[in-house]
Design an enzyme around this catalytic site. Structure first.
Site, PDB file in Angstrom:
ATOM      1  CG  PHE A   1      34.532 -20.325 -84.258  1.00  0.00           C
ATOM      2  CD1 PHE A   1      35.616 -19.695 -84.865  1.00  0.00           C
ATOM      3  CD2 PHE A   1      33.408 -20.615 -85.024  1.00  0.00           C
ATOM      4  CE1 PHE A   1      35.564 -19.344 -86.219  1.00  0.00           C
ATOM      5  CE2 PHE A   1      33.355 -20.275 -86.362  1.00  0.00           C
ATOM      6  CZ  PHE A   1      34.421 -19.629 -86.960  1.00  0.00           C
TER       7      PHE A   1
ATOM      8  CG  ASP B   1      32.786 -19.897 -72.506  1.00  0.00           C
ATOM      9  OD1 ASP B   1      32.841 -21.113 -72.252  1.00  0.00           O
ATOM     10  OD2 ASP B   1      32.642 -19.459 -73.658  1.00  0.00           O
TER      11      ASP B   1
ATOM     12  CB  THR C   1      33.042 -26.210 -76.992  1.00  0.00           C
ATOM     13  OG1 THR C   1      32.132 -25.100 -76.939  1.00  0.00           O
ATOM     14  CG2 THR C   1      32.271 -27.511 -76.920  1.00  0.00           C
TER      15      THR C   1
ATOM     16  CG  LEU D   1      27.304 -16.040 -79.621  1.00  0.00           C
ATOM     17  CD1 LEU D   1      26.577 -14.736 -79.336  1.00  0.00           C
ATOM     18  CD2 LEU D   1      28.709 -15.743 -80.125  1.00  0.00           C
TER      19      LEU D   1
ATOM     20  CE  LYS E   1       9.291  -9.860 -66.779  1.00  0.00           C
ATOM     21  NZ  LYS E   1       8.586 -10.988 -66.165  1.00  0.00           N
TER      22      LYS E   1
ATOM     23  CE1 TYR F   1      23.755 -25.957 -81.621  1.00  0.00           C
ATOM     24  CE2 TYR F   1      22.990 -26.463 -83.834  1.00  0.00           C
ATOM     25  CZ  TYR F   1      23.682 -25.648 -82.967  1.00  0.00           C
ATOM     26  OH  TYR F   1      24.303 -24.502 -83.444  1.00  0.00           O
TER      27      TYR F   1
ATOM     28  CE  LYS G   1      21.972 -22.891 -80.672  1.00  0.00           C
ATOM     29  NZ  LYS G   1      22.521 -21.617 -80.175  1.00  0.00           N
TER      30      LYS G   1
HETATM   31  P1  NAD Z   1      31.771 -22.838 -79.797  1.00  0.00           P
HETATM   32  O1  NAD Z   1      31.517 -24.200 -79.299  1.00  0.00           O
HETATM   33  O2  NAD Z   1      33.151 -22.493 -80.243  1.00  0.00           O
HETATM   34  O3  NAD Z   1      31.339 -21.749 -78.727  1.00  0.00           O
HETATM   35  C1  NAD Z   1      30.324 -21.955 -77.785  1.00  0.00           C
HETATM   36  C2  NAD Z   1      30.787 -21.383 -76.462  1.00  0.00           C
HETATM   37  O4  NAD Z   1      29.747 -21.567 -75.496  1.00  0.00           O
HETATM   38  C3  NAD Z   1      32.028 -22.112 -75.917  1.00  0.00           C
HETATM   39  O5  NAD Z   1      32.963 -21.160 -75.477  1.00  0.00           O
HETATM   40  C4  NAD Z   1      31.481 -22.937 -74.764  1.00  0.00           C
HETATM   41  O6  NAD Z   1      32.432 -23.203 -73.755  1.00  0.00           O
HETATM   42  C5  NAD Z   1      30.329 -22.075 -74.294  1.00  0.00           C
HETATM   43  N1  NAD Z   1      29.284 -22.821 -73.567  1.00  0.00           N
HETATM   44  C6  NAD Z   1      28.697 -23.991 -73.924  1.00  0.00           C
HETATM   45  N2  NAD Z   1      27.790 -24.353 -73.010  1.00  0.00           N
HETATM   46  C7  NAD Z   1      27.794 -23.380 -72.047  1.00  0.00           C
HETATM   47  C8  NAD Z   1      27.078 -23.184 -70.845  1.00  0.00           C
HETATM   48  N3  NAD Z   1      26.159 -24.062 -70.422  1.00  0.00           N
HETATM   49  N4  NAD Z   1      27.352 -22.079 -70.104  1.00  0.00           N
HETATM   50  C9  NAD Z   1      28.285 -21.191 -70.512  1.00  0.00           C
HETATM   51  N5  NAD Z   1      28.997 -21.319 -71.639  1.00  0.00           N
HETATM   52  C10 NAD Z   1      28.747 -22.402 -72.408  1.00  0.00           C
HETATM   53  O7  NAD Z   1      30.723 -22.566 -80.984  1.00  0.00           O
HETATM   54  P2  NAD Z   1      30.559 -21.338 -81.964  1.00  0.00           P
HETATM   55  O8  NAD Z   1      30.726 -21.846 -83.342  1.00  0.00           O
HETATM   56  O9  NAD Z   1      31.359 -20.175 -81.522  1.00  0.00           O
HETATM   57  O10 NAD Z   1      29.018 -21.034 -81.772  1.00  0.00           O
HETATM   58  C11 NAD Z   1      28.554 -19.931 -81.027  1.00  0.00           C
HETATM   59  C12 NAD Z   1      27.047 -19.832 -81.154  1.00  0.00           C
HETATM   60  O11 NAD Z   1      26.698 -19.695 -82.527  1.00  0.00           O
HETATM   61  C13 NAD Z   1      26.315 -21.074 -80.651  1.00  0.00           C
HETATM   62  O12 NAD Z   1      25.157 -20.686 -79.965  1.00  0.00           O
HETATM   63  C14 NAD Z   1      25.960 -21.827 -81.910  1.00  0.00           C
HETATM   64  O13 NAD Z   1      24.794 -22.578 -81.752  1.00  0.00           O
HETATM   65  C15 NAD Z   1      25.766 -20.674 -82.908  1.00  0.00           C
HETATM   66  N6  NAD Z   1      26.002 -21.141 -84.287  1.00  0.00           N
HETATM   67  C16 NAD Z   1      27.266 -21.331 -84.766  1.00  0.00           C
HETATM   68  C17 NAD Z   1      27.441 -21.796 -86.058  1.00  0.00           C
HETATM   69  C18 NAD Z   1      28.808 -22.000 -86.662  1.00  0.00           C
HETATM   70  O14 NAD Z   1      28.900 -22.441 -87.819  1.00  0.00           O
HETATM   71  N7  NAD Z   1      29.882 -21.713 -85.995  1.00  0.00           N
HETATM   72  C19 NAD Z   1      26.323 -22.071 -86.865  1.00  0.00           C
HETATM   73  C20 NAD Z   1      25.065 -21.892 -86.325  1.00  0.00           C
HETATM   74  C21 NAD Z   1      24.907 -21.409 -85.037  1.00  0.00           C
END
Ligand code: NAD
Ligand code: UDP
Length: 320
Positions: A12, A32, A36, A72, A104, A144, A148
């Site tokens: 997203f 990626d 998800t 991300l 690094k 999570y 984090k």
């Molecule tokens: P999302 O689930 O849409 O995106 C996460 C992406 O990471 C996905 O494309 C998924 O396929 C990929 N991914 C997951 N595990 C992986 C792995 N082991 N190797 C490679 N790719 C992997 O979520 P998002 O909302 O876009 O969140 C992105 C980041 O922002 C995340 O780290 C999340 O913790 C952080 N975040 C988002 C929100 C929010 O409200 N959207 C809030 C707090 C933190």
């Protein structure tokens, strides 16, 4: 022109970040494993000669020459991160170690997308960066939250021990186009339920609060954070301080969609934070940033996105 690695780039937020960096003229490697994320989010970028898509899991080492890394990769919604909690911890911790090791080795600057979940069910309101949080280490959300938190620790260890240039942003609830229709987050759930005149499922009595930031505001701030001087490490809260109860959100979505949906109550999940609101004083001062999209305006755009998605690919919206 910079070469930039975006892990989780087909998700997203990552997909929007890839777009913004390409619009700015950078070269982008989107990494990626599609846990998800979906190719649908970055399909329109595939023809751009400055865009490269790599299928890879961050829990395994990866090597590339880049100037900056946005980390991300991580499932972000409770439904998704609780599906395989061990993998969630690995993604947070091993993923951070692998990306920090890469940064690094190649002397890249690296930004971590952390989360308001590091504050847990907060006793301090609104949440300031100095607050250490109130987190259950062994609950449903721990994979999570603690993953984090450990990633933040790793970022600071590498910064202190190896002088690595690190940046940490703590993201509060963000919504907008490209959210996964089945990730169970409140905004996407309510909009899809409303558009289909299905019951709107409020968990608990709906008095819990969240502060919702529109995707484009958030990504704008992430890029600004990466561009700060090396002395700025964060953590910096990013979000929209406008605070709403979940019941207020449900009513607003019904109003904006003109839906016939009824509001129904479902049990409140364990450890569901009662209130959440970012103090963004630091972001205002360091990034000269504040969100500019009011909730109503952002919801209208997000509703239009899901309306189109329901027409184009109803099957994708039904998958669970
Ligand atoms: P999302 O689930 O849409 O995106 C996460 C992406 O990471 C996905 O494309 C998924 O396929 C990929 N991914 C997951 N595990 C992986 C792995 N082991 N190797 C490679 N790719 C992997 O979520 P998002 O909302 O876009 O969140 C992105 C980041 O922002 C995340 O780290 C999340 O913790 C952080 N975040 C988002 C929100 C929010 O409200 N959207 C809030 C707090 C933190
Ligand atoms: N929520 C809800 N109905 C839903 C989905 C979520 O009432 O269909 C509630 C959930 O219990 C939480 C809030 O909305 O209190 C935000 O949930 P979300 O999963 O979007 O994010 P998080 O809990 O991680 O902030």
């Amino acid at each position: 022109m910079k070469r930039i690695l975006v892990t989780g780039g087909s998700g997203f937020l990552g997909s929007r970040l890839c777009e913004v960096l390409l619009e700015r003229g950078d070269e982008v490697i989107c990494l990626d494993n599609f846990y998800t994320g979906t190719k649908r989010n970055i399909f329109h970028l595939l023809d751009n000669h400055r865009f490269e898509l790599v299928r890879h899991d961050v829990t395994f080492p990866y090597y590339s020459e880049v100037d900056e890394i946005y980390n991300l990769a991580c499932p972000a919604s409770p439904v998704h991160y609780q599906r395989d909690p061990v993998q969630t911890v690995k993604t947070c911790v091993h993923g951070a170690i692998n990306m920090l090791g890469l940064a690094k080795r190649i002397k890249a600057k690296i930004l971590q997308s952390s989360t308001s979940e590091v504050y847990g069910d907060p006793n301090v309101h609104p949440q300031v960066e100095e607050y250490w949080g109130n987190v259950n280490p062994i609950g449903m959300r721990s994979c999570y939250d603690e993953g984090k938190r450990c990633a933040e620790t790793l970022f600071f260890c590498y910064h202190m021990q190896c002088s690595l240039r690190v940046k940490i942003v703590r993201i509060f609830n963000t919504y907008g186009p490209n959210m996964h229709p089945n990730d169970g987050r409140v905004v996407s759930n309510f909009i899809l339920q409303a558009l289909q005149n299905k019951d709107i499922t409020i968990f608990g009595d709906g008095s819990q609060t969240r502060s919702f930031c529109y995707r484009d505001d958030l990504v704008d701030a992430m890029v600004k954070m990466m561009d700060t001087p090396d002395s700025v490490t964060g953590p910096v809260n990013l979000g929209n301080p406008g605070e709403f109860t979940i019941l207020q959100l449900a009513k607003l979505v019904i109003e904006l969609t003109g839906s016939k949906s009824k509001i129904v109550q479902r049990p409140l999940p364990a450890d569901d934070p009662k209130q959440r609101q970012p103090d963004i004083t630091r972001a205002r001062e360091l990034l000269n940033w504040q969100p500019s999209t009011p909730l109503k305006e952002g919801l209208v755009k997000t509703i239009a996105y899901f309306e189109q998605l329901l027409k184009d690919d109803p099957e994708f919206c039904r998958e669970g």
